[in-house]
Scaffold this motif. Sequence first.
Motif, PDB file in Angstrom:
ATOM      1  N   ARG A 208       0.613   5.662 -15.782  1.00 58.36           N
ATOM      2  CA  ARG A 208       0.001   4.214 -15.774  1.00 58.36           C
ATOM      3  C   ARG A 208      -0.345   3.856 -16.922  1.00 58.36           C
ATOM      4  O   ARG A 208      -0.759   4.325 -17.757  1.00 58.36           O
ATOM      5  CB  ARG A 208      -1.010   4.155 -14.554  1.00 58.36           C
ATOM      6  CG  ARG A 208      -1.480   5.320 -13.481  1.00 58.36           C
ATOM      7  CD  ARG A 208      -2.562   4.907 -12.277  1.00 58.36           C
ATOM      8  NE  ARG A 208      -1.890   6.780 -11.209  1.00 58.36           N
ATOM      9  CZ  ARG A 208      -2.987   7.024 -11.019  1.00 58.36           C
ATOM     10  NH1 ARG A 208      -4.320   6.753 -11.146  1.00 58.36           N
ATOM     11  NH2 ARG A 208      -2.775   7.721  -9.595  1.00 58.36           N
TER      12      ARG A 208
ATOM     13  N   GLY B  75       6.873   2.208  -2.860  1.00 56.48           N
ATOM     14  CA  GLY B  75       6.004   1.533  -3.399  1.00 56.48           C
ATOM     15  C   GLY B  75       4.388   1.493  -3.154  1.00 56.48           C
ATOM     16  O   GLY B  75       4.272   1.065  -1.917  1.00 56.48           O
ATOM     17  N   ASP B  76       2.940   1.303  -3.583  1.00 53.21           N
ATOM     18  CA  ASP B  76       2.136   0.790  -2.983  1.00 53.21           C
ATOM     19  C   ASP B  76       2.114  -1.201  -2.903  1.00 53.21           C
ATOM     20  O   ASP B  76       0.895  -1.375  -2.120  1.00 53.21           O
ATOM     21  CB  ASP B  76       0.582   1.386  -3.293  1.00 53.21           C
ATOM     22  CG  ASP B  76       0.456   0.505  -4.470  1.00 53.21           C
ATOM     23  OD1 ASP B  76       0.986   0.041  -5.410  1.00 53.21           O
ATOM     24  OD2 ASP B  76      -0.136   1.338  -5.501  1.00 53.21           O
TER      25      ASP B  76
ATOM     26  N   ASN C 135       6.208  -4.464  -8.283  1.00 56.34           N
ATOM     27  CA  ASN C 135       6.600  -3.189  -6.975  1.00 56.34           C
ATOM     28  C   ASN C 135       8.195  -3.617  -6.120  1.00 56.34           C
ATOM     29  O   ASN C 135       9.028  -2.629  -6.868  1.00 56.34           O
ATOM     30  CB  ASN C 135       6.251  -2.941  -5.646  1.00 56.34           C
ATOM     31  CG  ASN C 135       6.560  -1.974  -5.014  1.00 56.34           C
ATOM     32  OD1 ASN C 135       6.735  -0.894  -5.402  1.00 56.34           O
ATOM     33  ND2 ASN C 135       6.762  -2.440  -3.230  1.00 56.34           N
TER      34      ASN C 135
ATOM     35  N   THR D  96       1.739   7.147  -0.659  1.00 59.81           N
ATOM     36  CA  THR D  96       1.823   8.601  -1.373  1.00 59.81           C
ATOM     37  C   THR D  96       2.271   9.474  -0.090  1.00 59.81           C
ATOM     38  O   THR D  96       2.717   9.973   0.069  1.00 59.81           O
ATOM     39  CB  THR D  96       1.150   8.847  -2.544  1.00 59.81           C
ATOM     40  OG1 THR D  96       1.363   7.585  -3.645  1.00 59.81           O
ATOM     41  CG2 THR D  96       0.760   9.862  -2.929  1.00 59.81           C
TER      42      THR D  96
ATOM     43  N   ILE E 158       7.825   7.248  -6.591  1.00 61.58           N
ATOM     44  CA  ILE E 158       6.400   6.440  -6.091  1.00 61.58           C
ATOM     45  C   ILE E 158       5.790   5.374  -7.003  1.00 61.58           C
ATOM     46  O   ILE E 158       6.074   5.907  -8.159  1.00 61.58           O
ATOM     47  CB  ILE E 158       5.347   7.469  -5.522  1.00 61.58           C
ATOM     48  CG1 ILE E 158       6.144   8.550  -4.302  1.00 61.58           C
ATOM     49  CG2 ILE E 158       4.142   6.361  -4.653  1.00 61.58           C
ATOM     50  CD1 ILE E 158       5.268   9.560  -4.133  1.00 61.58           C
ATOM     51  N   LEU E 159       5.835   3.969  -6.818  1.00 60.03           N
ATOM     52  CA  LEU E 159       5.358   2.824  -7.449  1.00 60.03           C
ATOM     53  C   LEU E 159       3.914   3.405  -6.940  1.00 60.03           C
ATOM     54  O   LEU E 159       4.155   2.190  -6.499  1.00 60.03           O
ATOM     55  CB  LEU E 159       6.523   2.217  -7.757  1.00 60.03           C
ATOM     56  CG  LEU E 159       7.733   3.089  -7.937  1.00 60.03           C
ATOM     57  CD1 LEU E 159       8.512   0.868  -7.909  1.00 60.03           C
ATOM     58  CD2 LEU E 159       8.273   3.446  -9.380  1.00 60.03           C
ATOM     59  N   SER E 160       3.630   3.294  -7.925  1.00 60.32           N
ATOM     60  CA  SER E 160       1.752   3.242  -7.684  1.00 60.32           C
ATOM     61  C   SER E 160       0.951   3.524  -8.882  1.00 60.32           C
ATOM     62  O   SER E 160       0.792   4.298  -9.439  1.00 60.32           O
ATOM     63  CB  SER E 160       1.192   3.562  -6.533  1.00 60.32           C
ATOM     64  OG  SER E 160       0.007   4.046  -6.287  1.00 60.32           O
TER      65      SER E 160
ATOM     66  N   ILE F 215       4.082   4.951 -12.193  1.00 56.95           N
ATOM     67  CA  ILE F 215       5.078   5.678 -11.894  1.00 56.95           C
ATOM     68  C   ILE F 215       5.062   7.137 -11.554  1.00 56.95           C
ATOM     69  O   ILE F 215       4.887   7.389 -12.261  1.00 56.95           O
ATOM     70  CB  ILE F 215       6.810   4.922 -11.800  1.00 56.95           C
ATOM     71  CG1 ILE F 215       7.784   5.775 -12.041  1.00 56.95           C
ATOM     72  CG2 ILE F 215       6.569   4.854 -13.533  1.00 56.95           C
ATOM     73  CD1 ILE F 215       9.434   5.005 -12.253  1.00 56.95           C
TER      74      ILE F 215
ATOM     75  N   ASP G  87      -2.433   3.563  -3.010  1.00 62.36           N
ATOM     76  CA  ASP G  87      -1.375   4.609  -2.278  1.00 62.36           C
ATOM     77  C   ASP G  87      -2.132   5.044  -1.238  1.00 62.36           C
ATOM     78  O   ASP G  87      -0.727   5.426  -0.132  1.00 62.36           O
ATOM     79  CB  ASP G  87      -1.057   4.608  -3.314  1.00 62.36           C
ATOM     80  CG  ASP G  87      -1.706   5.985  -3.712  1.00 62.36           C
ATOM     81  OD1 ASP G  87      -3.066   5.361  -3.605  1.00 62.36           O
ATOM     82  OD2 ASP G  87      -1.337   6.422  -4.827  1.00 62.36           O
TER      83      ASP G  87
END
Length: 544
Positions: A22, A57-58, A63, A92, A109-111, A125, A280
């Motif tokens: 992050r 992702g969120d 994103n 997520t 997962i992109l968050s 990520i 997420d």
Amino acid sequence: MSIITIKTQPFNDQKPGTSGLRKGVTVFQQPHYLENFVQSIFNSLEGLTGKTLVLGGDGRYYNREAIQIILKMAAANGVGRILVGLKGILSTPAASVMIRKNQAYGGIILSASHNPGGINGDFGIKYNISNGGPAPEKVTEAIFAHTKSITQYQILESGDINLDHVGSFKLGTMDVEVMDSVIPYLELMESLFDFDLIKNMLLNGDFTMCMDSLHAVTGPYAKAIFEGKLGAKTGTVINGVPLEDFGGGHPDPNLVYAKSLVDVLFSDNAPDFGAASDGDGDRNMILGRNFFVNPSDSLAVMTANAHLVKGYKEGLKGVARSMPTSGAVDRVATKLGINCYETPTGWKFFGNLLDADKATLCGEESFGTSSNHIREKDGLWAVLFWLNILAVRGESVEQIVKSHWQEYGRNFYSRHDYEEVATEGANELVNHVNSQFETLKGKQFGNYTVAYIDNFSYTDPVDGSITTNQGIRIVFTDNSRIIIRLSGTGTKGATLRVYLESYEPDVSKQNLDTQEALGELITIAEEIAHIKKFTRRDVPTVIT
Ligand code: G16
């Protein structure tokens, strides 16, 4: 379309934290920054060629751009098929569902979860493995090792994929399927909870609820479940449209950042039930009318009432909680005659216990709860779990929690966060407490005597892996605790977390205000750790 190789140099700050990498959006936007990390993921995975990955992702800022880059890199790295969330959206927990349902090799997962979004906010990520859960430390360490020696990455030269419609595409030799993850997620929820009973409560009684999606990822899922399938009236889900900057808010479901929902639940005409989830969709906050359910209590109440919930009627194999989470659930586990495991902070530590069927429910004080239905924490699942309990028991949230305290005693619990303090000061504070390891034992502070002080370490009962330095525990002779640790999810400076807990079996004293009940421990924490001096803050940023 041809695959090109781009020369690059390592960045020295790509070590994944509690939950993935992050950083600020602008850090990720530097040339090669995202690509280096993604290539390091691919480099660390054996046998990826021809396999299926899940991606989404969120919905936060960057994103969509990141998804297009990752798709082209996946195609260049021999991935066989990628399942992408419609519009790039994948909560997520839904990503975990998709990985498991499609027997995918893993997922990206992109968050940045509960961290703020937007151009000046955070991005993140994380990689999830084939069980649908966060990569364990041996995987994140391998990724980190690759980030330190990377010299090049591969990417396909091609146009972007249209993410706005469900459909199948080809990117080089790789298949891309844009899928609506709301459908499989909803189906799984229907299999676990008594939707007819909940629907009946929402439609036929005078029960009212409010679900705040904080303009983050759960909006589409919550609308489909509560207003669609369960028939709750339109407007039950508020802030339900995912926005790239979360509407300027902080998508963290707690008493400070979800204050507008808290105000609704504490107003004169409050609904019976309120809930919020995070960026997420893996966190949850549960509120009753004029009543806040501490996440540690929530886990204990859910465990004690699981036999009332459709998917858990057969009983629980065991439960697990992170070390700083209160011991309320331990008391329920003892009564049920099941094991209660204590893990370090981080959902990744529950994966082995769930896979080995040692635990059915898991939870953390940081507003996370879930079960063996997936391998992530699950915000809307927790909301449905509570609704199912409420529909069966026909009592208010407050009545249910208070009767729980009567039966088991109350673990007064609070977490004080000092966000974005200077890293140097935070490290000095930790060193200062560490320097008292030899002298604190047996020392008396008012009504409390220190039984022991240690730094929590964990041996995984399934694979024997050892994780050390997971937080300083100052435990008193009556089992009250002060825990001090630095967060692994912040992106600016350091975030100090001070966790406070004491047990009250006397029903006549259980209605005290939490901060009042913990007042003496709060003073002792200051005396031992000199929090004000080292953080240069008089008060915490967030008190839960
Ligand atoms: C993540 C992890 C959780 C952890 C939380 C707080 O949640 O998945 O297991 O409890 O961070 O961690 P820390 O105290 O290190 O900041 P999320 O919702 O941010 O992915």
